[in-house]
Design a protein around this motif. Sequence first.
Motif, PDB file in Angstrom:
ATOM      1  N   LEU A 106       0.861  -1.186   0.000  1.00  0.00           N
ATOM      2  CA  LEU A 106       0.000   0.000   0.000  1.00  0.00           C
ATOM      3  C   LEU A 106       0.896   1.235   0.000  1.00  0.00           C
ATOM      4  CD1 LEU A 106      -2.547  -1.288   2.663  1.00  0.00           C
ATOM      5  CD2 LEU A 106      -2.897  -1.145   0.178  1.00  0.00           C
ATOM      6  N   GLU A 107       1.495   1.501  -1.155  1.00  0.00           N
ATOM      7  CA  GLU A 107       2.557   2.502  -1.251  1.00  0.00           C
ATOM      8  C   GLU A 107       2.111   3.919  -0.908  1.00  0.00           C
ATOM      9  OE1 GLU A 107       5.712   1.661  -1.389  1.00  0.00           O
ATOM     10  OE2 GLU A 107       5.043  -0.419  -1.484  1.00  0.00           O
ATOM     11  N   THR A 108       0.884   4.280  -1.231  1.00  0.00           N
ATOM     12  CA  THR A 108       0.422   5.628  -0.869  1.00  0.00           C
ATOM     13  C   THR A 108       0.342   5.769   0.642  1.00  0.00           C
ATOM     14  OG1 THR A 108      -0.814   5.790  -2.935  1.00  0.00           O
ATOM     15  CG2 THR A 108      -1.396   7.353  -1.207  1.00  0.00           C
ATOM     16  N   LEU A 109      -0.144   4.742   1.317  1.00  0.00           N
ATOM     17  CA  LEU A 109      -0.174   4.769   2.783  1.00  0.00           C
ATOM     18  C   LEU A 109       1.234   4.793   3.354  1.00  0.00           C
ATOM     19  CD1 LEU A 109      -3.079   2.388   3.812  1.00  0.00           C
ATOM     20  CD2 LEU A 109      -2.881   4.830   4.264  1.00  0.00           C
ATOM     21  N   VAL A 110       2.144   4.043   2.750  1.00  0.00           N
ATOM     22  CA  VAL A 110       3.542   4.068   3.191  1.00  0.00           C
ATOM     23  C   VAL A 110       4.057   5.501   3.158  1.00  0.00           C
ATOM     24  CG1 VAL A 110       5.899   3.367   2.612  1.00  0.00           C
ATOM     25  CG2 VAL A 110       4.051   1.690   2.505  1.00  0.00           C
ATOM     26  N   TYR A 111       3.793   6.198   2.072  1.00  0.00           N
ATOM     27  CA  TYR A 111       4.256   7.576   1.914  1.00  0.00           C
ATOM     28  C   TYR A 111       3.674   8.482   3.008  1.00  0.00           C
ATOM     29  CZ  TYR A 111       4.570  12.295   0.084  1.00  0.00           C
ATOM     30  OH  TYR A 111       4.803  13.638  -0.046  1.00  0.00           O
ATOM     31  N   PHE A 112       2.361   8.436   3.197  1.00  0.00           N
ATOM     32  CA  PHE A 112       1.744   9.330   4.173  1.00  0.00           C
ATOM     33  C   PHE A 112       2.136   8.986   5.611  1.00  0.00           C
ATOM     34  CE2 PHE A 112      -1.210  10.296   0.641  1.00  0.00           C
ATOM     35  CZ  PHE A 112      -1.001  11.669   0.614  1.00  0.00           C
ATOM     36  N   LEU A 113       2.275   7.722   5.902  1.00  0.00           N
ATOM     37  CA  LEU A 113       2.726   7.334   7.241  1.00  0.00           C
ATOM     38  C   LEU A 113       4.154   7.791   7.492  1.00  0.00           C
ATOM     39  CD1 LEU A 113       1.080   3.831   7.366  1.00  0.00           C
ATOM     40  CD2 LEU A 113       0.563   5.749   8.912  1.00  0.00           C
ATOM     41  N   ASP A 114       4.983   7.740   6.453  1.00  0.00           N
ATOM     42  CA  ASP A 114       6.353   8.228   6.601  1.00  0.00           C
ATOM     43  C   ASP A 114       6.370   9.742   6.822  1.00  0.00           C
ATOM     44  OD1 ASP A 114       8.992   7.355   6.863  1.00  0.00           O
ATOM     45  OD2 ASP A 114       9.474   7.934   4.814  1.00  0.00           O
ATOM     46  N   MET A 115       5.501  10.462   6.126  1.00  0.00           N
ATOM     47  CA  MET A 115       5.410  11.910   6.330  1.00  0.00           C
ATOM     48  C   MET A 115       4.948  12.225   7.757  1.00  0.00           C
ATOM     49  SD  MET A 115       6.482  13.448   3.662  1.00  0.00           S
ATOM     50  CE  MET A 115       7.629  12.103   3.503  1.00  0.00           C
ATOM     51  N   ALA A 116       3.989  11.462   8.258  1.00  0.00           N
ATOM     52  CA  ALA A 116       3.516  11.668   9.634  1.00  0.00           C
ATOM     53  C   ALA A 116       4.637  11.370  10.630  1.00  0.00           C
ATOM     54  CB  ALA A 116       2.301  10.782   9.915  1.00  0.00           C
ATOM     55  N   ARG A 117       5.404  10.317  10.372  1.00  0.00           N
ATOM     56  CA  ARG A 117       6.526   9.976  11.254  1.00  0.00           C
ATOM     57  C   ARG A 117       7.567  11.082  11.258  1.00  0.00           C
ATOM     58  NH1 ARG A 117      11.433   8.815  10.637  1.00  0.00           N
ATOM     59  NH2 ARG A 117      11.233   8.554   8.402  1.00  0.00           N
ATOM     60  N   ILE A 118       7.872  11.613  10.087  1.00  0.00           N
ATOM     61  CA  ILE A 118       8.854  12.696   9.979  1.00  0.00           C
ATOM     62  C   ILE A 118       8.369  13.930  10.734  1.00  0.00           C
ATOM     63  CG2 ILE A 118       9.900  14.334   8.362  1.00  0.00           C
ATOM     64  CD1 ILE A 118      10.042  11.917   6.363  1.00  0.00           C
ATOM     65  N   GLU A 119       7.102  14.271  10.582  1.00  0.00           N
ATOM     66  CA  GLU A 119       6.558  15.435  11.297  1.00  0.00           C
ATOM     67  C   GLU A 119       6.602  15.210  12.805  1.00  0.00           C
ATOM     68  OE1 GLU A 119       5.169  19.090  12.232  1.00  0.00           O
ATOM     69  OE2 GLU A 119       5.918  18.406  10.303  1.00  0.00           O
ATOM     70  N   ALA A 120       6.283  14.005  13.249  1.00  0.00           N
ATOM     71  CA  ALA A 120       6.361  13.704  14.687  1.00  0.00           C
ATOM     72  C   ALA A 120       7.796  13.851  15.175  1.00  0.00           C
ATOM     73  CB  ALA A 120       5.834  12.294  14.962  1.00  0.00           C
ATOM     74  N   THR A 121       8.754  13.392  14.387  1.00  0.00           N
ATOM     75  CA  THR A 121      10.167  13.515  14.751  1.00  0.00           C
ATOM     76  C   THR A 121      10.569  14.985  14.860  1.00  0.00           C
ATOM     77  OG1 THR A 121      10.679  11.417  13.680  1.00  0.00           O
ATOM     78  CG2 THR A 121      12.530  12.908  14.075  1.00  0.00           C
ATOM     79  N   ILE A 122      10.107  15.791  13.940  1.00  0.00           N
ATOM     80  CA  ILE A 122      10.392  17.231  13.983  1.00  0.00           C
ATOM     81  C   ILE A 122       9.826  17.846  15.263  1.00  0.00           C
ATOM     82  CG2 ILE A 122       9.809  19.460  12.898  1.00  0.00           C
ATOM     83  CD1 ILE A 122      10.004  17.922  10.171  1.00  0.00           C
ATOM     84  N   GLN A 123       8.609  17.455  15.617  1.00  0.00           N
ATOM     85  CA  GLN A 123       7.995  17.973  16.845  1.00  0.00           C
ATOM     86  C   GLN A 123       8.783  17.546  18.075  1.00  0.00           C
ATOM     87  OE1 GLN A 123       5.437  20.196  16.974  1.00  0.00           O
ATOM     88  NE2 GLN A 123       5.686  20.209  14.753  1.00  0.00           N
ATOM     89  N   ILE A 124       9.236  16.296  18.089  1.00  0.00           N
ATOM     90  CA  ILE A 124      10.032  15.799  19.212  1.00  0.00           C
ATOM     91  C   ILE A 124      11.323  16.598  19.328  1.00  0.00           C
ATOM     92  CG2 ILE A 124      11.385  13.822  20.034  1.00  0.00           C
ATOM     93  CD1 ILE A 124       9.130  12.072  18.661  1.00  0.00           C
ATOM     94  N   GLU A 125      11.982  16.808  18.203  1.00  0.00           N
ATOM     95  CA  GLU A 125      13.237  17.557  18.213  1.00  0.00           C
ATOM     96  C   GLU A 125      13.021  19.004  18.632  1.00  0.00           C
ATOM     97  OE1 GLU A 125      14.756  16.862  14.292  1.00  0.00           O
ATOM     98  OE2 GLU A 125      15.495  14.870  14.821  1.00  0.00           O
ATOM     99  N   SER A 126      11.918  19.604  18.207  1.00  0.00           N
ATOM    100  CA  SER A 126      11.661  20.999  18.590  1.00  0.00           C
ATOM    101  C   SER A 126      11.350  21.103  20.078  1.00  0.00           C
ATOM    102  CB  SER A 126      10.535  21.607  17.747  1.00  0.00           C
ATOM    103  OG  SER A 126       9.280  21.088  18.127  1.00  0.00           O
ATOM    104  N   HIS A 127      10.690  20.098  20.649  1.00  0.00           N
ATOM    105  CA  HIS A 127      10.444  20.100  22.092  1.00  0.00           C
ATOM    106  C   HIS A 127      11.741  19.904  22.856  1.00  0.00           C
ATOM    107  CE1 HIS A 127       6.158  19.924  21.244  1.00  0.00           C
ATOM    108  NE2 HIS A 127       5.969  20.213  22.525  1.00  0.00           N
ATOM    109  N   GLY A 128      12.672  19.165  22.274  1.00  0.00           N
ATOM    110  CA  GLY A 128      13.968  18.940  22.904  1.00  0.00           C
ATOM    111  C   GLY A 128      14.799  20.185  22.984  1.00  0.00           C
ATOM    112  N   THR A 129      14.567  21.127  22.079  1.00  0.00           N
ATOM    113  CA  THR A 129      15.342  22.369  22.070  1.00  0.00           C
ATOM    114  C   THR A 129      14.687  23.473  22.886  1.00  0.00           C
ATOM    115  OG1 THR A 129      14.295  23.140  20.020  1.00  0.00           O
ATOM    116  CG2 THR A 129      16.347  21.870  19.807  1.00  0.00           C
TER     117      THR A 129
END
Length: 62
Positions: free
Chosen positions: A33-56
């Motif tokens: 389900l490649e479209t879902l793979v793409y969107f889930l990866d985008m959500a994961r990346i955004e979550a990672t960005i939020q985690i990193e911004s909270h860390g700073t």
Amino acid sequence: MSLESSAAQQLGVAEYIESICVELRMMARAAKLETLVYFLDMARIEATIQIESHGTLGKPSD
């Protein structure tokens, strides 16, 4: 709710979302389900960005 507890809650939610997106992405990949793979990866990346911004937050800049 205090500002610190709100930030801690946001961090916890972002960490959970990052974790679950990794698992869901693996499931979507296995099901080809490649479209879902793409969107889930985008959500994961955004979550990672939020985690990193909270860390700073509250840390002095270099």
